[in-house]
Design an enzyme around this catalytic site. Structure first.
Site, mmCIF file in Angstrom:
data_model
loop_
_atom_site.group_PDB
_atom_site.id
_atom_site.type_symbol
_atom_site.label_atom_id
_atom_site.label_comp_id
_atom_site.label_asym_id
_atom_site.label_seq_id
_atom_site.Cartn_x
_atom_site.Cartn_y
_atom_site.Cartn_z
ATOM 1 C CE LYS A 44 8.742 43.488 2.051
ATOM 2 N NZ LYS A 44 9.232 42.376 2.886
ATOM 3 C CB SER B 214 6.139 41.606 5.394
ATOM 4 O OG SER B 214 7.473 41.457 4.936
ATOM 5 C CB SER C 155 8.807 38.600 4.761
ATOM 6 O OG SER C 155 8.212 38.925 5.987
#
Lengths: 461, 95
Positions: free
Chosen positions: A66, A141, A165
């Site tokens: 990420k 997210s 997330s």
């Protein structure tokens, strides 16, 4: 998990992953592909294997990172304009631990800028598409990481979970996603969002893969003073005893999609048929968790994001004649709308005159929520709930309606406020083929048992 | 509660950014909605409840103040800035 050995080379695994990443480029999964370095590292692992040298537990395993984890490979942007051009000289502890075991980062994945969002539509680079329906959101997210694992580009991906997330995009894309106990994995070198709820975790295809990742990444770190002393590796082996599973009865069940309710009911039946006891729980404060979360987290966001001023790193606005203008212009141009909303809400709830009514009140609500979890875990071993009230929604459907977007987090945020772990598990698909996810929640430090017990929820085909 | 245009502009000032006219309108509307939503906490009875600000269970411990080697050196950090001269970060005039 495919690990490099004498028959499958690390270079083959890495090249396959890179090729798949390019094949799915329309999905906007990656913000950066680490081609040159990844292949170089793979060759080094293959050399070691050929020479009979020791290699790590994740030798040659391609993974996706990420883009809010710092490392010198590629820009760390957190999908935010204001971090454009930032190549970190330091490496996050979690990244270092994975790489020390031979894992190879093939790319950085897209997220809502600064992890503010539940759909990855708030990314400066544009939205990631859902693995099962191109017209729908990836969730967020950590949307890019979830889709990278769901499309089988990589064996696993890192994520961060501040309010859902990891778990929500995992459930939107039919993979496993773990938000560990608060403090389990070091956050050193991870772009901070809300320090009292941020957790590092993973997306994986199986519970066993998740267990390997956790045993590698968890543990105390002198660079992160909020890491707990090691407990994951020394957790008691899973017991074969029958377990007590809690179902939250007084939650706002009416707003949960009927097909998700049905999936939950089916898993409850499966657990019963396997001899586990189902216990109804009353947790009346949980319905206030979302309001408390959207006070506490923006307050911490406002504080954490005050460091982005264009002076030391990242984007700097060009047309400024004074230092104050430089700060103002850089932040005005560099933040996305959702970043601005959260910073402003944070400064609102912290400002004099409103502090007691909002921030202090939310901190008290947090105490009640923690107490309800503690009480629940005196009666049950785990709790099973939906991750989110709906499966993946359409791109553009909620992005201009922040409240509708926030409501998608209503079943995931309370875990972060309480610091307890939650594992999103795939639970079939709805009529239109969209994945449904459920989350298994346990008391603090129960991460390993949670992962082991999730196997009880797998259907035997 | 009533959030006025001046309040929105003031919050942006506190946040160290400026809003365009369009942002004042749409972010202002969003903020009103969000504040209205979070105000439902009023309904929760928190009498005699103490606040929780963090969920890390450990207590603070002191350690010796040692100088440790850092992962990034001065040159690497200065390279990250847009404008640098003689080991200093250059910014526009302060006053």
């Amino acid at each position: 998990m495919k690990i490099a050995n004498k028959t499958v080379t690390a270079e083959r695994l890495v090249r396959d992953a890179l090729e798949k990443a390019k094949h799915f480029s329309d999905y906007h999964i990656f913000t950066f592909l680490n081609e040159e370095n990844a292949i170089k590292k793979a060759r080094e692992i293959d050399r070691k294997i050929a020479a009979g040298e020791k290699v790590g537990r994740l030798a040659g395993v391609p993974y996706a990172l990420k883009d809010n984890f710092l490392s010198p490979e590629g820009e760390t942007t957190a999908s935010a304009h204001i971090l454009e051009g930032f190549v970190s000289p330091v490496t996050a502890t979690a990244v270092k631990k994975l790489e020390d075991e031979g894992a190879i980062m093939i790319g950085r994945t897209n997220l809502d800028a600064f992890a503010h969002g539940s759909s990855t539509e708030n990314s400066y680079f544009g939205p990631t598409h859902n693995a099962f329906d191109f017209d729908r959101v990836a969730g967020g997210s950590s949307g890019g990481s979830a889709v990278a694992v769901a499309l089988d580009i990589v064996e696993f991906a890192t994520g961060t979970d501040t309010g859902g997330s990891i778990r929500q995009p995992a459930s939107f894309n039919g993979v496993y996603g773990l938000k560990p106990t608060y403090g389990c994995i070091s956050r050193y070198g991870v772009v901070a969002m809300a320090s009292s709820t941020d957790c590092v975790g993973f997306f994986a295809q199986t519970p066993d893969d998740m267990d390997v990742l956790m045993s590698i990444a968890s543990g105390q770190d002198s660079k992160d003073m909020t890491t707990l002393p090691d407990y994951y590796g020394s957790a008691e082996p899973e017991s074969t005893n029958k377990r007590r599973i809690g179902i939250i009865k007084d939650f706002d069940n009416e707003s949960v999609d009927p097909e998700i309710q049905k999936a939950l009911a089916q898993k409850v039946e499966l657990l019963r048929s396997r001899g586990h006891e189902i216990v109804d729980l009353s947790m009346p404060s949980l319905k206030y968790a979302l309001a408390a979360y959207y006070i506490i987290v923006p307050a911490e966001v406002a504080s954490n994001l005050s460091r982005y001023d264009g002076v030391r790193y990242g984007f700097r606005s060009k047309e400024s004649t004074t230092l104050n203008e430089l700060y103002d212009n850089t932040r005005s141009e560099g933040f996305m709308s959702e970043n601005k909303r959260r910073i402003m809400i944070g400064n609102f709830v912290l400002s004099s005159g409103f502090y007691d009514a909002y921030f202090l009140k939310a901190a008290k609500a947090r105490t009640l929520i923690i107490g309800e979890y503690e009480k629940a875990f005196s009666k049950v071993d785990f709790i099973l709930t939906p991750v989110s009230p709906n499966p993946a929604f359409k791109l553009g459907e909620k992005v201009n309606d922040p409240i509708a977007m926030y409501l998608e987090d209503m079943m995931s945020v309370s875990l972060n406020l309480a610091g307890v772990p939650g594992l999103a598990i795939p639970a079939g698909k709805n009529k239109t083929g969209l994945p449904i996810g459920l989350q298994l929640v346990g008391p603090r430090r129960s991460d390993k048992n949670l992962i082991q017990f999730s196997k009880e929820l797998e259907e035997n085909d | 509660m009533d959030i006025k245009r001046e309040d929105i502009i003031h919050l942006a000032e506190l946040s160290d950014f400026s809003l365009s006219e369009a942002e004042i309108t749409f972010l202002g509307g969003d903020l009103r909605g969000i504040i209205n939503y979070i105000s439902q906490l009023d309904q929760l009875n928190t009498d005699d409840i103490s606040p929780t600000y963090q969920v890390f269970e450990m207590k603070n411990v002191w350690r010796d103040d040692e100088i440790k080697e850092q992962e990034a050196n001065r040159e690497q950090l200065l390279k990250l800035t847009k404008d640098e001269k003689d080991y200093q970060i250059k910014v526009p005039k302060v006053l």
